[in-house]
Enzyme design. Structure first.
Site, short mmCIF file in Angstrom:
data_model
loop_
_atom_site.label_atom_id
_atom_site.label_comp_id
_atom_site.label_asym_id
_atom_site.label_seq_id
_atom_site.Cartn_x
_atom_site.Cartn_y
_atom_site.Cartn_z
N VAL A 1 4.13 -1.39 3.44
CA VAL A 1 3.63 -0.04 3.25
C VAL A 1 4.76 0.84 2.74
CG1 VAL A 1 2.62 2.00 4.34
CG2 VAL A 1 1.88 -0.28 5.05
N LYS A 2 4.44 1.65 1.74
CA LYS A 2 5.39 2.64 1.22
C LYS A 2 4.92 4.01 1.66
CE LYS A 2 6.98 4.71 -3.14
NZ LYS A 2 6.98 4.59 -4.63
N THR A 3 5.81 4.77 2.29
CA THR A 3 5.43 6.09 2.78
C THR A 3 6.62 7.02 2.68
OG1 THR A 3 4.20 7.21 4.54
CG2 THR A 3 6.00 5.75 5.23
N ALA B 1 0.84 -1.19 0.00
CA ALA B 1 0.00 0.00 0.00
C ALA B 1 0.88 1.24 0.00
CB ALA B 1 -0.92 0.02 1.21
#
Length: 263
Positions: free
Chosen positions: A171-173, A141
């Site tokens: 998760v990519k943030t 995500a």
């Protein structure tokens, strides 16, 4: 976690430490022919030996990546809007069956916490996780940030935790001050986005700070393929992520590669 899903994750998060250098080249799905990606195949080819995985669309995968390359694929399965419109109105654009046909290692989409499309993108993530779990394909995500959103630990921590709660496996943030709090509040691995092009030293410092604060790696695009020396840059990033190199050592590696001139 099923064997197949775990196996695919291990292709991206490399044993024994579970670190990764992902190469993001999916920008064209909403930006069009981004600088440096006018000819995706030409850009990607020299970087393939140094990328732990490629994040891209099925169109670029089928036209620009040799099937014999062996590089794990993280397939972008969301889109439907361009830079000319509200990006948070993304929908799912790829059937899970096509992802299976392409033998991808993971599937990815963006969520837009706090934007107009928040509800729909979160529901889309839940549907994608259901499909991924059914067929053993991990879901990454991406916590997209709207123009009016502040990239601080409170906001990014909220977005990452929601993604994990809905079942995302990675998760990519974005990196931010107090990033350790974001990592601590997210029960799945986090990779950090490279973001817009900055000076090479700054991008390497971003990489160093990210992994030092608990990220498992980076998903970097423009700071690699828009660099004066893309091969030198991805090699330097790898040194930080996989070899715990200092920023100074990574910069030296980049400069050494750059001094060799164009290949």
């Amino acid at each position: 976690m099923d064997w197949g899903l775990s196996n695919r994750l291990a292709r991206i998060l490399k044993p024994p430490h579970g670190r990764t250098v992902m190469l993001a080249v999916d920008h064209g799905y909403f930006l069009g022919p981004t600088s440096g990606l006018e000819d995706p195949g030409k850009t990607i080819a020299p970087l393939l030996p140094y990328a732990d995985s490629l994040m891209l669309t099925r169109g670029v995968l089928r036209t620009s990546v040799p099937p014999s390359s062996g590089v794990p694929i993280v397939l972008r399965v969301s889109g439907g809007v361009s830079i000319l419109r509200e990006l948070s109105h993304e929908g799912l654009t790829v059937a899970i069956e096509d992802a299976i046909r392409l033998n991808v290692s993971a599937i990815t989409m963006s969520i837009f916490i706090g934007s107009e499309g928040e509800r729909q993108t979160l529901l889309n993530l839940a549907k994608l996780v259901d499909a991924g779990e059914k067929y053993g394909i991990p879901v990454l995500a991406v916590t997209a940030v709207g123009k009016e959103m502040v990239r601080d630990a409170r906001y990014l921590g909220l977005a990452c935790r929601i993604a994990a709660e809905l079942g995302a496996h990675i998760v990519k943030t974005y990196y931010c001050e107090g990033f350790e709090k974001v990592v601590a509040g997210c029960p799945v691995p986090i990779v950090v986005a490279g973001g817009k092009k900055v000076e090479e030293r700054d991008a390497l410092k971003l990489t160093y700070n990210s992994v030092s604060a608990g990220a498992v790696g980076v998903d970097m695009g423009r700071n690699i393929f828009q660099s004066d020396c893309p091969v030198g840059m991805i090699r330097a990033v790898r040194a930080v992520v996989h070899e715990a190199a200092s920023v100074a050592k990574a910069v030296a590696l980049y400069e050494q590669e750059k001094s060799k001139g164009p290949r």
